[in-house]
Scaffold this active site. Structure first.
Site, PDB file in Angstrom:
ATOM      1  N   LYS A 119       1.172   0.317  15.173  1.00  0.00           N
ATOM      2  CA  LYS A 119       2.548   0.314  15.673  1.00  0.00           C
ATOM      3  C   LYS A 119       2.857  -0.814  16.648  1.00  0.00           C
ATOM      4  O   LYS A 119       4.017  -1.010  17.021  1.00  0.00           O
ATOM      5  CB  LYS A 119       2.841   1.649  16.374  1.00  0.00           C
ATOM      6  N   PRO A 148      -4.053   0.682  18.741  1.00  0.00           N
ATOM      7  CA  PRO A 148      -3.767   0.155  17.402  1.00  0.00           C
ATOM      8  C   PRO A 148      -3.951   1.166  16.263  1.00  0.00           C
ATOM      9  O   PRO A 148      -3.634   0.880  15.126  1.00  0.00           O
ATOM     10  CB  PRO A 148      -4.749  -1.006  17.256  1.00  0.00           C
ATOM     11  N   HIS A 153       0.837  -1.201   0.000  1.00  0.00           N
ATOM     12  CA  HIS A 153       0.000   0.000   0.000  1.00  0.00           C
ATOM     13  C   HIS A 153       0.869   1.247   0.000  1.00  0.00           C
ATOM     14  O   HIS A 153       1.748   1.395   0.833  1.00  0.00           O
ATOM     15  CB  HIS A 153      -0.902   0.019   1.241  1.00  0.00           C
ATOM     16  N   TYR A 163       3.992   6.734   9.850  1.00  0.00           N
ATOM     17  CA  TYR A 163       3.129   5.587   9.560  1.00  0.00           C
ATOM     18  C   TYR A 163       3.928   4.464   8.885  1.00  0.00           C
ATOM     19  O   TYR A 163       3.782   3.299   9.262  1.00  0.00           O
ATOM     20  CB  TYR A 163       1.964   6.005   8.662  1.00  0.00           C
TER      21      TYR A 163
HETATM   22  P1  FAS Z   1       2.035 -11.291  21.984  1.00  0.00           P
HETATM   23  O1  FAS Z   1       1.109 -10.905  23.095  1.00  0.00           O
HETATM   24  O2  FAS Z   1       1.529 -11.367  20.589  1.00  0.00           O
HETATM   25  O3  FAS Z   1       2.686 -12.724  22.288  1.00  0.00           O
HETATM   26  C1  FAS Z   1       3.081 -13.056  23.600  1.00  0.00           C
HETATM   27  C2  FAS Z   1       3.028 -14.567  23.709  1.00  0.00           C
HETATM   28  O4  FAS Z   1       3.493 -14.943  25.000  1.00  0.00           O
HETATM   29  C3  FAS Z   1       1.596 -15.105  23.582  1.00  0.00           C
HETATM   30  O5  FAS Z   1       1.562 -16.132  22.613  1.00  0.00           O
HETATM   31  C4  FAS Z   1       1.271 -15.626  24.987  1.00  0.00           C
HETATM   32  O6  FAS Z   1       0.462 -16.778  24.944  1.00  0.00           O
HETATM   33  C5  FAS Z   1       2.642 -15.936  25.539  1.00  0.00           C
HETATM   34  N1  FAS Z   1       2.736 -15.863  26.994  1.00  0.00           N
HETATM   35  C6  FAS Z   1       2.154 -14.969  27.838  1.00  0.00           C
HETATM   36  N2  FAS Z   1       2.495 -15.232  29.109  1.00  0.00           N
HETATM   37  C7  FAS Z   1       3.321 -16.323  29.080  1.00  0.00           C
HETATM   38  C8  FAS Z   1       4.006 -17.070  30.071  1.00  0.00           C
HETATM   39  N3  FAS Z   1       3.906 -16.757  31.362  1.00  0.00           N
HETATM   40  N4  FAS Z   1       4.761 -18.131  29.681  1.00  0.00           N
HETATM   41  C9  FAS Z   1       4.874 -18.436  28.353  1.00  0.00           C
HETATM   42  N5  FAS Z   1       4.251 -17.767  27.362  1.00  0.00           N
HETATM   43  C10 FAS Z   1       3.483 -16.717  27.738  1.00  0.00           C
HETATM   44  N6  FAS Z   1      -1.062  -4.178  16.733  1.00  0.00           N
HETATM   45  C11 FAS Z   1      -1.157  -3.569  15.532  1.00  0.00           C
HETATM   46  O7  FAS Z   1      -0.122  -3.105  15.018  1.00  0.00           O
HETATM   47  N7  FAS Z   1      -2.380  -3.448  14.895  1.00  0.00           N
HETATM   48  C12 FAS Z   1      -3.530  -3.978  15.436  1.00  0.00           C
HETATM   49  O8  FAS Z   1      -4.603  -3.872  14.849  1.00  0.00           O
HETATM   50  C13 FAS Z   1      -3.472  -4.637  16.672  1.00  0.00           C
HETATM   51  N8  FAS Z   1      -4.598  -5.186  17.232  1.00  0.00           N
HETATM   52  C14 FAS Z   1      -4.493  -5.806  18.465  1.00  0.00           C
HETATM   53  C15 FAS Z   1      -5.622  -6.373  19.104  1.00  0.00           C
HETATM   54  C16 FAS Z   1      -5.519  -7.001  20.352  1.00  0.00           C
HETATM   55  C17 FAS Z   1      -6.746  -7.595  21.019  1.00  0.00           C
HETATM   56  C18 FAS Z   1      -4.277  -7.052  21.005  1.00  0.00           C
HETATM   57  C19 FAS Z   1      -4.146  -7.681  22.379  1.00  0.00           C
HETATM   58  C20 FAS Z   1      -3.158  -6.491  20.391  1.00  0.00           C
HETATM   59  C21 FAS Z   1      -3.252  -5.879  19.119  1.00  0.00           C
HETATM   60  N9  FAS Z   1      -2.140  -5.332  18.482  1.00  0.00           N
HETATM   61  C22 FAS Z   1      -2.207  -4.710  17.291  1.00  0.00           C
HETATM   62  C23 FAS Z   1      -0.864  -5.409  19.087  1.00  0.00           C
HETATM   63  C24 FAS Z   1      -0.293  -6.785  18.804  1.00  0.00           C
HETATM   64  O9  FAS Z   1      -0.261  -6.985  17.419  1.00  0.00           O
HETATM   65  C25 FAS Z   1       1.035  -6.858  19.475  1.00  0.00           C
HETATM   66  O10 FAS Z   1       1.798  -5.690  19.260  1.00  0.00           O
HETATM   67  C26 FAS Z   1       1.820  -8.065  19.043  1.00  0.00           C
HETATM   68  O11 FAS Z   1       1.031  -9.189  19.275  1.00  0.00           O
HETATM   69  C27 FAS Z   1       3.093  -8.077  19.877  1.00  0.00           C
HETATM   70  O12 FAS Z   1       3.662  -9.318  19.736  1.00  0.00           O
HETATM   71  P2  FAS Z   1       4.408 -10.016  20.988  1.00  0.00           P
HETATM   72  O13 FAS Z   1       5.308  -9.005  21.636  1.00  0.00           O
HETATM   73  O14 FAS Z   1       4.951 -11.283  20.469  1.00  0.00           O
HETATM   74  O15 FAS Z   1       3.258 -10.269  22.077  1.00  0.00           O
HETATM   75  C1  PHB Z   2      -5.843  -4.138  10.853  1.00  0.00           C
HETATM   76  O1  PHB Z   2      -6.143  -4.954  11.755  1.00  0.00           O
HETATM   77  O2  PHB Z   2      -5.913  -4.408   9.635  1.00  0.00           O
HETATM   78  C2  PHB Z   2      -5.365  -2.763  11.259  1.00  0.00           C
HETATM   79  C3  PHB Z   2      -5.467  -2.368  12.582  1.00  0.00           C
HETATM   80  C4  PHB Z   2      -5.035  -1.111  12.950  1.00  0.00           C
HETATM   81  C5  PHB Z   2      -4.496  -0.254  11.977  1.00  0.00           C
HETATM   82  C6  PHB Z   2      -4.385  -0.653  10.660  1.00  0.00           C
HETATM   83  C7  PHB Z   2      -4.830  -1.927  10.294  1.00  0.00           C
HETATM   84  O3  PHB Z   2      -4.080   0.995  12.330  1.00  0.00           O
END
Ligand code: FAS
Ligand code: PHB
Length: 429
Positions: free
Chosen positions: A334, A330, A110, A422
């Site tokens: 980032k 979100p 994009h 961005y």
């Molecule tokens: P994660 O949370 O993805 O992974 C951590 C892992 O550690 C998990 O698999 C968990 O099961 C495991 N874990 C936890 N405790 C543990 C323990 N005690 N022992 C062993 N394992 C354990 N970011 C965006 O950029 N755009 C979005 O739209 C967006 N939407 C999101 C929506 C939600 C509901 C959430 C919660 C986050 C969202 N994020 C979004 C942010 C998300 O993408 C995170 O930045 C990304 O998952 C970060 O990755 P990790 O640091 O690997 O953490």
């Molecule tokens: C997506 O889930 O596609 C998403 C979420 C947040 C953004 C952009 C894309 O800012």
């Protein structure tokens, strides 16, 4: 690779001495005794999400072995619907990790995004302002590609781990204890990477009198749905409407991702699909609302929004990465991308330690990672403040918000600044 050689030699020697009472399968440099109870590796990684898996694979490309401890099952981790937009930095890391082929084949490049407010719509031209695009490719697929490449390399990943405790993080011989189905296990390591997300154990291992936490909780959430429908537009649409924020995104030509701002006490079950589509139509530009293709939701969830940072991101031989150290709303896409820059800094630091016997990278990790984290926090807060309607917003606040949008719409420098944030600020060397 000198350090690596001596590590392997001493590890072999110590284990050869113990060989009489254990049998072990060498799994990528990690050694397991016959009960599976004790493992020795170079980097113990807590968390098998994108941060942990990407770090493990990058370390593997330099012959540095690691063990990933994941609380859930692989399917559970892949079932989470989260990020959708990748910065070029993360694209580059996936290429470095040797698992970017499917992303390049199936992802969408994009060059811009639409922003709408008060029946006006304008475009932020990423390519024109920065020469850099973003890649639209779901976090689920990123994680799937990382699992696949780790499994192909016989990477050691333990699932369903419980009772994880990090010991001696501030000493020279850290180790991690945990259980799997009640069976006590232990990993002895040189370093621990806390990649276990916001609710993990790693951050809390750093003593409270060492940690400093910063937090802002937003007075609203995002209700998101996934639907097997064609996206309403070929680029994302961020909408500021009098009824609240909305976002039109996608995963591929047949899979769309939509969000609407909702109150914190709302629940997904309060929303029928028809009610969601009707509300989304009210919030996005009319010409797009008229051509919106609706269909049944295959996933519906509410994510709260917060800004959060913990400092420092290192304590002794424990390093925090990704959501374990910071959370962003979100809005600016980032979260995953800032986790990626943490992984880049930690990977290069550990590579320099093992290959060049240099502590410089690990000593600079926290400061270097936090410098970029705070810029991502700022951008995510700014873009969230610009696009959402706040319950306590005064008439003056609203006029300022609209003036900010007018300025962004009409000013090249403002658009360039937004585009640079961005698409992703550079990783500092
Ligand atoms: P994660 O949370 O993805 O992974 C951590 C892992 O550690 C998990 O698999 C968990 O099961 C495991 N874990 C936890 N405790 C543990 C323990 N005690 N022992 C062993 N394992 C354990 N970011 C965006 O950029 N755009 C979005 O739209 C967006 N939407 C999101 C929506 C939600 C509901 C959430 C919660 C986050 C969202 N994020 C979004 C942010 C998300 O993408 C995170 O930045 C990304 O998952 C970060 O990755 P990790 O640091 O690997 O953490
Ligand atoms: C997506 O889930 O596609 C998403 C979420 C947040 C953004 C952009 C894309 O800012």
């Amino acid at each position: 690779m000198v350090i690596n050689f001596w590590y392997q030699l001493t590890a072999d020697l110590s284990w050869r001495i113990a060989i009489g009472c254990t049998t072990f399968a060498v799994v990528l440099g990690a050694r397991i005794d016959k009960s599976g109870g004790q493992v020795k590796t170079q980097v113990a990684i807590i968390g098998g999400g994108p941060s942990g898996l990407l770090l493990s694979q990058l370390l593997h490309t330099r012959g540095i072995d690691s063990v990933v401890l994941e609380r859930k099952t692989k399917d559970y981790v892949l079932g989470r619907i989260r990020a959708g937009v990748l910065e070029q930095g993360l694209v580059g890391l996936m290429e470095q990790a040797g698992c970017a082929d499917r992303m390049h084949a199936e992802g969408f490049v994009h060059d811009g995004t639409l922003i709408s407010y008060q029946d006006q719509t304008f475009r932020i031209d990423f390519g024109g302002h920065t020469g850099t695009p973003v890649m639209v490719y779901g976090q689920t697929e990123v994680t799937r590609d990382l699992y696949q490449v780790r499994e192909a390399a016989n990477g050691k990943i333990e699932y369903n781990v419980e009772d994880v405790i990090i010991h001696n993080a501030d000493g020279d011989r850290p180790f991690v204890t945990y259980t799997v189905a009640g069976d006590a296990r232990r990993v002895d390591c040189d370093f621990v990477a806390g990649c276990d997300g916001f609710h993990g154990v790693s951050r809390k291992t750093i003593p409270q009198d060492v940690r400093r936490e910063y937090e802002k909780v937003y007075p609203f959430g995002w209700l998101g749905i996934l639907s097997e429908t064609p996206p309403v537009n070929h680029e994302l649409i961020y909408a500021n409407s009098p009824r609240g924020f909305a976002l039109c995104s996608m995963r591929n030509e047949k899979l769309s991702r939509y969000y609407i701002q909702c109150s914190l006490d709302d629940h997904p079950e309060n929303w029928t699909d028809d009610a969601f589509w009707a509300e989304l139509r009210r919030r996005i530009p009319k010409d797009h609302a008229d051509k919106l293709v609706t269909g049944p939701s295959i996933e519906k969830s509410i994510a709260p929004l917060r800004s959060f940072v913990t400092e420092p991101m290192r304590w002794g031989r424990l390093f925090l990465c990704g959501d374990a150290a910071h959370i962003v709303p979100p809005t600016g896409a980032k979260g995953l991308n800032t986790a990626a820059s943490d992984v880049h800094y930690l990977y290069t630091a550990l590579r320099d330690f093992y290959e060049n016997a240099s502590d410089a990278g690990i000593d600079a990790y926290s400061q270097k990672a936090l410098a970029r984290v705070w810029k991502a926090e700022r951008f995510s807060w700014w873009f969230s403040s610009l696009m959402h309607r706040y319950p306590d917003q005064s008439d003056f606040d609203l006029k300022i918000q609209i003036a900010e949008l007018e300025f962004l719409k009409s000013n090249t420098a403002a658009q360039k600044a937004m585009a640079e944030n961005y698409v992703g600020l550079p990783y500092e060397r």
